[in-house]
Scaffold this motif. Structure first.
Motif, short mmCIF file in Angstrom:
data_model
loop_
_atom_site.label_atom_id
_atom_site.label_comp_id
_atom_site.label_asym_id
_atom_site.label_seq_id
_atom_site.Cartn_x
_atom_site.Cartn_y
_atom_site.Cartn_z
N ILE A 66 37.74 40.27 28.16
CA ILE A 66 38.37 41.42 28.81
C ILE A 66 37.67 41.76 30.12
O ILE A 66 38.31 42.10 31.13
CB ILE A 66 38.37 42.63 27.85
CG1 ILE A 66 39.26 42.33 26.64
CG2 ILE A 66 38.84 43.89 28.56
CD1 ILE A 66 39.19 43.39 25.55
N ILE A 67 36.34 41.68 30.14
CA ILE A 67 35.60 41.98 31.36
C ILE A 67 35.52 40.77 32.28
O ILE A 67 35.66 40.89 33.50
CB ILE A 67 34.19 42.49 31.01
CG1 ILE A 67 34.26 43.75 30.16
CG2 ILE A 67 33.38 42.75 32.28
CD1 ILE A 67 32.90 44.25 29.70
N GLY A 68 35.30 39.60 31.70
CA GLY A 68 35.04 38.41 32.51
C GLY A 68 36.25 37.89 33.24
O GLY A 68 36.11 37.39 34.38
N TYR A 69 37.45 37.98 32.65
CA TYR A 69 38.62 37.41 33.32
C TYR A 69 38.94 38.14 34.64
O TYR A 69 39.07 37.48 35.68
CB TYR A 69 39.83 37.43 32.39
CG TYR A 69 40.98 36.60 32.91
CD1 TYR A 69 41.13 35.28 32.51
CD2 TYR A 69 41.90 37.13 33.81
CE1 TYR A 69 42.18 34.50 33.00
CE2 TYR A 69 42.94 36.36 34.30
CZ TYR A 69 43.08 35.05 33.89
OH TYR A 69 44.11 34.29 34.38
N PRO A 70 39.09 39.46 34.64
CA PRO A 70 39.35 40.11 35.94
C PRO A 70 38.19 39.95 36.91
O PRO A 70 38.41 39.86 38.12
CB PRO A 70 39.57 41.58 35.56
CG PRO A 70 38.99 41.75 34.21
CD PRO A 70 39.13 40.43 33.53
N MET A 71 36.96 39.90 36.40
CA MET A 71 35.81 39.69 37.29
C MET A 71 35.90 38.32 37.95
O MET A 71 35.69 38.19 39.17
CB MET A 71 34.52 39.84 36.49
CG MET A 71 33.27 39.71 37.33
SD MET A 71 33.12 41.09 38.51
CE MET A 71 31.64 40.59 39.39
N ALA A 72 36.19 37.29 37.17
CA ALA A 72 36.33 35.95 37.75
C ALA A 72 37.50 35.89 38.73
O ALA A 72 37.41 35.23 39.78
CB ALA A 72 36.52 34.93 36.63
N TYR A 73 38.59 36.57 38.41
CA TYR A 73 39.75 36.58 39.31
C TYR A 73 39.40 37.24 40.64
O TYR A 73 39.78 36.75 41.71
CB TYR A 73 40.91 37.31 38.63
CG TYR A 73 42.18 37.35 39.45
CD1 TYR A 73 43.05 36.28 39.44
CD2 TYR A 73 42.49 38.46 40.23
CE1 TYR A 73 44.22 36.30 40.19
CE2 TYR A 73 43.65 38.49 40.98
CZ TYR A 73 44.51 37.42 40.96
OH TYR A 73 45.65 37.44 41.71
N LEU A 74 38.67 38.35 40.59
CA LEU A 74 38.29 39.04 41.82
C LEU A 74 37.28 38.21 42.63
O LEU A 74 37.33 38.21 43.87
CB LEU A 74 37.70 40.41 41.49
CG LEU A 74 38.68 41.43 40.89
CD1 LEU A 74 37.94 42.67 40.43
CD2 LEU A 74 39.76 41.79 41.91
N ILE A 75 36.39 37.51 41.95
CA ILE A 75 35.46 36.64 42.67
C ILE A 75 36.21 35.51 43.37
O ILE A 75 35.94 35.18 44.53
CB ILE A 75 34.41 36.06 41.69
CG1 ILE A 75 33.48 37.16 41.20
CG2 ILE A 75 33.61 34.95 42.35
CD1 ILE A 75 32.48 36.69 40.15
N THR A 76 37.19 34.95 42.69
CA THR A 76 37.98 33.86 43.27
C THR A 76 38.81 34.35 44.46
O THR A 76 38.98 33.63 45.45
CB THR A 76 38.91 33.27 42.21
OG1 THR A 76 38.15 32.89 41.06
CG2 THR A 76 39.63 32.04 42.75
N ALA A 77 39.31 35.58 44.39
CA ALA A 77 40.16 36.12 45.46
C ALA A 77 39.35 36.59 46.67
O ALA A 77 39.93 36.86 47.71
CB ALA A 77 41.00 37.28 44.92
N ALA A 78 38.03 36.69 46.55
CA ALA A 78 37.21 37.17 47.66
C ALA A 78 37.09 36.11 48.74
O ALA A 78 37.44 34.93 48.54
CB ALA A 78 35.83 37.57 47.14
N SER A 79 36.61 36.53 49.90
CA SER A 79 36.38 35.59 50.99
C SER A 79 35.29 34.60 50.59
O SER A 79 34.52 34.83 49.65
CB SER A 79 35.98 36.32 52.26
OG SER A 79 34.78 37.05 52.08
N LYS A 80 35.18 33.50 51.33
CA LYS A 80 34.25 32.44 50.95
C LYS A 80 32.81 32.94 50.93
O LYS A 80 32.06 32.67 49.97
CB LYS A 80 34.38 31.27 51.92
CG LYS A 80 33.51 30.08 51.56
CD LYS A 80 33.74 28.93 52.51
CE LYS A 80 32.87 27.73 52.13
NZ LYS A 80 33.09 26.58 53.03
#
Length: 592
Positions: free
Chosen positions: A77-91
């Motif tokens: 529950i915590i890790g999926y949105p966190m990983a998604y936000l990390i992926t969507a961030a700039s390089k």
């Protein structure tokens, strides 16, 4: 003899050193342990019946499963949105966030457990803060509870969930989401229909890793939980310490391993099956009026399609009004998770400079007395030096053997490679306490219990697996035509490996060596089983002090260990090792 010579010259022969160590320390002992659990050669279920017939054992078993399920679910529950936000961030921001996730991942789990003892204790940070503000009249019972166990285990396992998810999400083609949006799908529908199914392999890997690790947790529940929060690993460790009945201990270990096997077999199913997206045909029993309604709806949709196309074109280059709120919410969520991951370590570092007789936050006076206490106490420095010696030996042995194994596996047939890789990676996919029991049983027969060589061999079976994973990921991007070119110029196999292959895979070899060192230096569960109370490593010394007395010197030791991941990352950066997406995906897939 000729057969052995041919085998030694073949690529698969390079895996023999790794397989030999694995079979002697882990493979054959766990097979003998399995037979012992059935009272071979009589073969009966009496040991399993004795374990399950005791209500206390059954309660501990169900409690272990419950805690593991809850921790795994919360990590998703915590890790999926966190990983998604990390992926969507700039390089650049993505790299910063990944480093901040990797730092607690590389930090000793014993240190992170101690950090939560400092925060949740009766005289810890939270109680001191609430008492200072006058909100409570007495300390709250935060530690030695189920909630404390959840907090500590989630803190340790969350990076294990985030990293495989980020690895898989980074490989998803973002143009697929744009294509779905261009077809009129709303953002949530595009995510649900396109992105989520493609990210399920990362979810599966994270689920398997976190759940199996949680099943074998020993230190954190024993340090943060009460008597009612014991895990089955605690029960197994108590059986080893109190009796030499290996049959009952083996039965307990294989019950735990059986649970892990059931979960792995269930989650190992292919979750990326393509399913038909079309609607199922209408049943004939439905009324003709519903059919007419569908016909009318389809006709209206055809009339409205030009309007929807114009509306989509108008909104394509228009800034979304609600995106700002989602951005703020995403930033707040990332900051909250990073605070949860990094703040406990920061508290320990600050408290280690306390000049009082007891730890306090913030320190009333600053001093280096606890650091001087560490460097001036032979018991602490001796344990640290023993850990360094063992870790260096493990790193050297595992790097040589693991690199040869990875090189040989890279050049074998795919089916053979998959089978041998599964065997080599078994020590890091089985619960740690089960691996420790098998190693204890094997070293007991070899007479190596309580020796440095026994500890080195025990650590190496897991360290070799990490080296194989990392070096194999480096070899996956290696152009073998370079070797063929060297051989065409009459270079021998050894010379080709030294002059061509090794320089190109050196970053992976160095990365594997560092991870092998970290794996050995941080190991406490298996070490506590095979050390025989004769050898004290630094983690064992810390664990004993945490259980028996809260010595403020532990804060100084923990602070020094917290800075170690920074040194590892700097060393990896200087040597040119990069955790590429391919390396991350190979690592997570192999581990799962």
């Amino acid at each position: 003899m000729q057969t052995l010579q041919k085998l030694g010259q073949s690529p698969i022969g390079l895996t023999l050193p790794a397989l030999t160590i694995l079979l002697c320390v882990f493979g054959l002992p766990i097979l003998l342990l399995f037979l012992t659990s059935f009272n071979a050669p009589a073969f009966s279920l009496v040991n399993y019946q004795a374990f399950l017939s005791q209500p206390a054992n059954a309660r501990v078993l169900l409690q272990t499963i419950q805690v593991s399920v809850v921790v795994t679910a919360i990590c998703v529950i915590i890790g999926y949105p966190m990983a998604y936000l990390i992926t969507a961030a700039s390089k650049r921001l993505r790299m910063v966030l990944l480093v901040l996730v990797i730092i607690p991942y590389l930090t000793s789990f014993l240190v992170r457990t101690y950090a939560w003892i400092v925060i949740l204790g009766d005289n810890g940070l939270i109680n001191s803060l609430l008492l200072g503000l006058g909100l409570i009249s007495g300390p709250l019972s935060l530690i030695y509870s189920r909630m404390a166990v959840y907090i500590g285990m989630i803190h340790i396992m969350l990076p294990v969930m985030i990293l495989p998810l980020v690895s898989v999400m980074m490989g998803i083609d973002k143009s697929l989401m744009a294509a779905a949006r261009s077809m009129g799908a709303r953002p949530f529908a595009a995510f649900w229909r396109v992105f989520l199914p493609l990210s399920l392999p990362g979810v599966r890997s994270g689920l398997m890793l976190v759940f199996v690790f949680c099943l074998g947790f020993y230190i954190t529940p024993a340090a943060l939980g009460g008597l009612r929060d014991a895990m089955i690993s605690t029960l197994i460790a108590a059986q080893v310490a109190s009796s030499f009945n290996m049959a009952q201990t083996a039965a307990s270990a294989f019950i735990l391993l059986g649970i892990a096997a059931v979960v792995l077999s269930f989650l190992g199913l292919d979750l990326s099956d393509t399913r038909t997206l079309g609607a199922p045909p209408a049943r004939k029993s439905w009324s003709s009026g519903l059919h007419s309604f569908r016909t009318l709806t389809r006709y209206l949709n055809e009339l409205a399609s030009p309007l929807r196309a114009n509306l989509w074109a108008a909104r394509l280059y228009q800034a979304g009004g609600s995106s700002g709120w989602w951005t703020i919410l995403g930033v707040f969520f990332v900051l909250l998770v990073m605070f949860y991951l990094l703040f406990p370590s920061l508290v320990v570092i600050i408290m280690s400079f306390s000049g009082g007789e007891f730890l306090e936050f913030p320190p009333s006076t600053l001093s280096l007395k606890w650091y001087r206490s560490f460097f001036g106490d032979p018991s602490w420095t001796g344990a640290a030096w023993t850990s360094v010696q063992i870790a260096i030996a493990v790193a050297v042995l595992s790097t040589i053997v693991g690199t040869l194994a990875a090189y040989g596996l890279n050049r074998t047939y795919p089916r053979v490679r998959s089978f041998l890789t599964l065997i080599i990676l078994a020590p890091i996919t089985f619960p740690s306490i089960v691996v420790g029991i098998a190693a204890y049983f094997g070293l007991l027969n070899l007479g190596l219990i309580g020796t440095k060589m026994g500890i080195i061999l025990t650590h190496s079976i897991g360290a070799i697996a990490y080296v194989v994973v990392i070096v194999s990921a480096t070899l996956a991007n290696f152009d073998r035509r370079l070797e063929q070119a060297a051989k065409s110029m009459r270079a021998g196999p050894l010379q080709t490996f030294k002059r061509v292959t090794l320089p190109l895979i050196r970053p992976g070899v160095i990365g594997g060596a560092l991870f092998a060192f970290i794996h050995s230096f941080d190991e406490v569960v298996k070490t506590s089983l095979v050390s025989g109370f004769a050898i004290r490593t630094l983690p064992l010394k810390m664990w004993e002090n945490i259980r028996n007395q809260i010595d403020p010197t532990i804060a100084a030791v923990a602070s020094l260990l917290i800075f170690m991941p920074l040194l590892w990352l700097v060393a990896l950066h200087v040597t040119g090792w990069r955790p590429t997406l391919r390396a991350q995906s190979v690592a997570t897939d192999a581990a799962s």
